[in-house]
Enzyme design. Sequence first.
Site, PDB file in Angstrom:
ATOM      1  N   ASP A  53       0.845  -1.186   0.138  1.00 15.23           N
ATOM      2  CA  ASP A  53      -0.014  -0.079   0.094  1.00 15.23           C
ATOM      3  C   ASP A  53       0.869   1.087  -0.109  1.00 15.23           C
ATOM      4  O   ASP A  53       2.007   1.142   0.393  1.00 15.23           O
ATOM      5  CB  ASP A  53      -0.898   0.002   1.297  1.00 15.23           C
ATOM      6  CG  ASP A  53      -1.887  -0.966   1.273  1.00 15.23           C
ATOM      7  OD1 ASP A  53      -2.540  -1.361   0.376  1.00 15.23           O
ATOM      8  OD2 ASP A  53      -2.609  -1.223   2.247  1.00 15.23           O
ATOM      9  N   TYR A 111       6.203 -10.002   7.270  1.00 12.81           N
ATOM     10  CA  TYR A 111       5.844  -8.567   7.635  1.00 12.81           C
ATOM     11  C   TYR A 111       6.303  -8.256   8.929  1.00 12.81           C
ATOM     12  O   TYR A 111       6.375  -8.905   9.986  1.00 12.81           O
ATOM     13  CB  TYR A 111       4.547  -8.310   7.530  1.00 12.81           C
ATOM     14  CG  TYR A 111       4.116  -8.137   5.857  1.00 12.81           C
ATOM     15  CD1 TYR A 111       4.162  -6.878   5.312  1.00 12.81           C
ATOM     16  CD2 TYR A 111       3.701  -9.228   5.500  1.00 12.81           C
ATOM     17  CE1 TYR A 111       3.780  -6.898   3.842  1.00 12.81           C
ATOM     18  CE2 TYR A 111       2.937  -8.958   3.918  1.00 12.81           C
ATOM     19  CZ  TYR A 111       3.134  -7.903   3.232  1.00 12.81           C
ATOM     20  OH  TYR A 111       2.793  -7.777   2.040  1.00 12.81           O
TER      21      TYR A 111
END
Lengths: 246, 246
Positions: A53, A111
């Site tokens: 994003d 992540y």
Amino acid sequence: MMNNLKLFLRYDGTPYHGWQMQENAVSVQGELTKAAERILGHRPTIYGCSRTDKGVHANIFCCNFRTPVSRDCEKIAYGFNAVLPESISVLSCEYTDDGFNARFDCRGKEYIYKIWNDRRRNPFLLHYALHYPHELDTEMLNRQCADYIGTHDFTSFCAAGSSAVSNVRTVFDCDIQRQGSLVTFRVHGDGFLYNMVRIMVGTLLDINAGKLEKDSIPQIILEKNRLSAGVTAKAHGLYLNKVYYD
Amino acid sequence: MMNNLKLFLRYDGTPYHGWQMQENAVSVQGELTKAAERILGHRPTIYGCSRTDKGVHANIFCCNFRTPVSRDCEKIAYGFNAVLPESISVLSCEYTDDGFNARFDCRGKEYIYKIWNDRRRNPFLLHYALHYPHELDTEMLNRQCADYIGTHDFTSFCAAGSSAVSNVRTVFDCDIQRQGSLVTFRVHGDGFLYNMVRIMVGTLLDINAGKLEKDSIPQIILEKNRLSAGVTAKAHGLYLNKVYYD
């Protein structure tokens, strides 16, 4: 003959509207495509391992594209780094199997999400960690993290607008650790839904703040309802940290 | 009655032309003075522990000023952080002895200089570490660092334009350490001349590159000539890291 070129990148996501190329917005894929055109003389279609994003960072990111060029890989990497914006770095470059696709062959990702947990903001981490000035009970939250582990339908942790066919994903490992004022959430899974990691973090922060109950993650998962989970934590604390291939 | 207020700051030096207030340039002292005016209602003269150069960072920086205000310190710190640019953070605030002066009472400082020693640039450290892509023999350089320790006339390590009365300074401790690709030079002394730390680092880099001889630092010191030492390393790797008071 076309070669299949695999690149590993690192990038600071701050100036980008994410990985994916878009009209009227600067993206990592767009910058890489322009750079490829300059150094290789053609405009390739670049496949990325993930769509990060706006504002999300990558310590490691894998992509590939086909090219008729068969120049020395180190020279190609050097060429990319010479023309790319400094916020993107090509770490390595190699010719790979013709069938390799950075997205579909990816077997897992890790992540991390960084939180600056101190009353005072850290000027060096404004774009690189969430500033959370309230007390954070990382031991309690680390116990909550264990409830994310396993194969679950993560619909509650998926933003509206996702186009995923199935919302079942496997989380192999998940924890949260403190080093002084820096708190790092880490999750390793076979794949992640749209905004999934940010909602996992936001849910932990809501549990910490008492807005959601302790030990409620199994129930939130069961409800398969985005409204049951917590907020979506801001993008700028999130880093794609590892990508796994066979 | 005037109170003497002592502040500890942290700042990202990237957007500033150093600590010191100047005409037509954004400075940390200038931003702090404006912020003080807004929250305290008067424009104080702020004394800083050091004049950091353009682009130099501070993990810790001490300053003081006199004010008729006697508000709660935590509220003053909060007020500063609400109106200061995000790249400056007030870490703490306290009323101190009337005689205290952040510059003249400082008994020592520690600076660190960060070097990203990797063929590939690190997008996250563009403004926070020098990118040095060549091999760096940190064990050898650490032995060179020992030659900086002691009380010496550091004229060779002082930029032209310095207004210091004496160029004699004492270095208490100095070393260089590697953690993966990140190399950190550290020096603790009673005071530092203009550009002294950056020239100390540049001299080490010139020794590493073979432009200056190994074990030549004692001789460079003896020559009291700026031309004998190495280059001035770029500002953006340098951090004021600790300040010492009685």
